[in-house]
Design a protein around this motif. Structure first.
Motif, short mmCIF file in Angstrom:
data_model
loop_
_atom_site.label_atom_id
_atom_site.label_comp_id
_atom_site.label_asym_id
_atom_site.label_seq_id
_atom_site.Cartn_x
_atom_site.Cartn_y
_atom_site.Cartn_z
N LEU A 49 0.82 -1.21 0.00
CA LEU A 49 0.00 0.00 0.00
C LEU A 49 0.86 1.26 0.00
N THR A 50 1.88 1.29 0.84
CA THR A 50 2.75 2.48 0.88
C THR A 50 3.54 2.62 -0.41
N THR B 20 1.16 4.15 -2.86
CA THR B 20 0.90 5.53 -2.44
C THR B 20 2.10 6.42 -2.77
N THR B 21 3.31 5.88 -2.63
CA THR B 21 4.52 6.62 -3.00
C THR B 21 4.49 6.99 -4.47
N GLY C 30 1.90 7.26 -6.33
CA GLY C 30 0.84 8.23 -6.54
C GLY C 30 1.28 9.64 -6.16
N CYS C 31 1.97 9.77 -5.03
CA CYS C 31 2.46 11.08 -4.61
C CYS C 31 3.49 11.64 -5.59
N SER D 90 6.36 11.74 -0.30
CA SER D 90 6.86 10.63 -1.13
C SER D 90 8.06 9.97 -0.47
N LEU E 97 6.94 7.97 2.67
CA LEU E 97 6.29 6.71 2.27
C LEU E 97 7.28 5.73 1.66
N SER F 157 8.15 2.03 2.85
CA SER F 157 8.09 0.90 1.91
C SER F 157 9.31 0.01 2.02
#
Length: 244
Positions: free
Chosen positions: A64-65, A68-69, A71-72, A94, A97, A101
């Motif tokens: 998930l992280t 999300t990284t 995405g950021c 970023s 995250l 990760s």
């Protein structure tokens, strides 16, 4: 013989002096830009360390992280340069995250031998400083030809990753580690010169440039850490066999 050695040392001194004079090829505006880039990079690395620490405490790192990284990072690159505060905030998010990760790997290294983590970070910092500095001292555009070669190297890594997921041999994994390290060290050189060249052409996006160097640093750090842990584990196994 003495005259030859004195001539050789004189040539080396002249070469070193000429190399350091290459900093003069970088304009004051570009130098100021590079200061912002490397300052942002340092804060990003601190944020990633916080992210790794948060994983050790709360076990938040994972798939998930990682998504999300990405995405950021994509959001950061899509935002206009005028929204500086938001872009800096996304860079730090970023980095945090990304640290979370790779937190499982860092936690494993700490449990195995904390000194390996320190040596891997110091080694990565030395590699980054040396190769990034070499790119600054070199002539403008001298290493930009590496872009095509490095892109091919990344393609090879992707195909090897696909092959290793099918065959699962350790030979693929070992080659991917060392070849990947070589590729991303090359990206340190290429990206540094690319950033300098873009800055000379008016692209002063220090946040985006810091993000580029941050991803290079993390890619090298992760591979150095895995290689050091793998080598330490193999040495430990050999010692146990000798005792037995």
């Amino acid at each position: 013989m003495d005259s030859f050695s004195s001539y050789s040392s004189q040539q080396q001194q002249e070469w070193a002096y000429d190399s350091f004079k290459n900093f003069g090829l970088i304009s004051p505006a570009v130098k100021s830009h590079l200061k912002l880039v490397y300052l942002s990079l340092c804060f990003a690395l601190l944020a990633s360390a916080v992210g790794a620490y948060l994983h050790i405490i709360w076990n938040i790192g994972g798939v998930l992280t990682t998504f999300t990284t990405l995405g950021c990072m994509s959001w950061l690159l899509a935002i206009p340069l005028q929204e500086e505060k938001k872009r800096v905030s996304l860079l730090m998010a970023s980095a945090l995250l990304q640290g979370a990760s790779i937190g499982p790997l860092i936690k494993l290294a700490i449990n195995f031998d904390p000194s390996i983590l320190v040596m891997a970070f110091v080694g990565s910092a030395i590699v980054f400083g040396c190769f990034s500095g070499a790119a600054m001292l070199a002539k403008r555009r001298e290493y930009l030809y590496l872009g095509g070669i490095l892109s091919s190297g990344v393609s090879i890594l992707l195909w090897l990753h696909f092959a290793s997921s099918i065959f699962g041999t350790s030979l693929f994994l070992n080659f991917m580690l060392y070849f990947g390290l070589l590729v991303f060290v090359g990206y340190m050189i290429y990206d540094t010169q690319d950033i300098i060249e873009k800055a000379h052409l008016g692209d002063l996006d220090y946040v985006g440039h810091a993000l580029t160097l941050f991803t290079d640093f993390i890619a090298v750090f992760v591979r150095i850490l895995i290689i050091m842990m793998k080598n330490a584990d193999e040495r430990e196994e050999r010692r146990k066999r000798r005792r037995d």
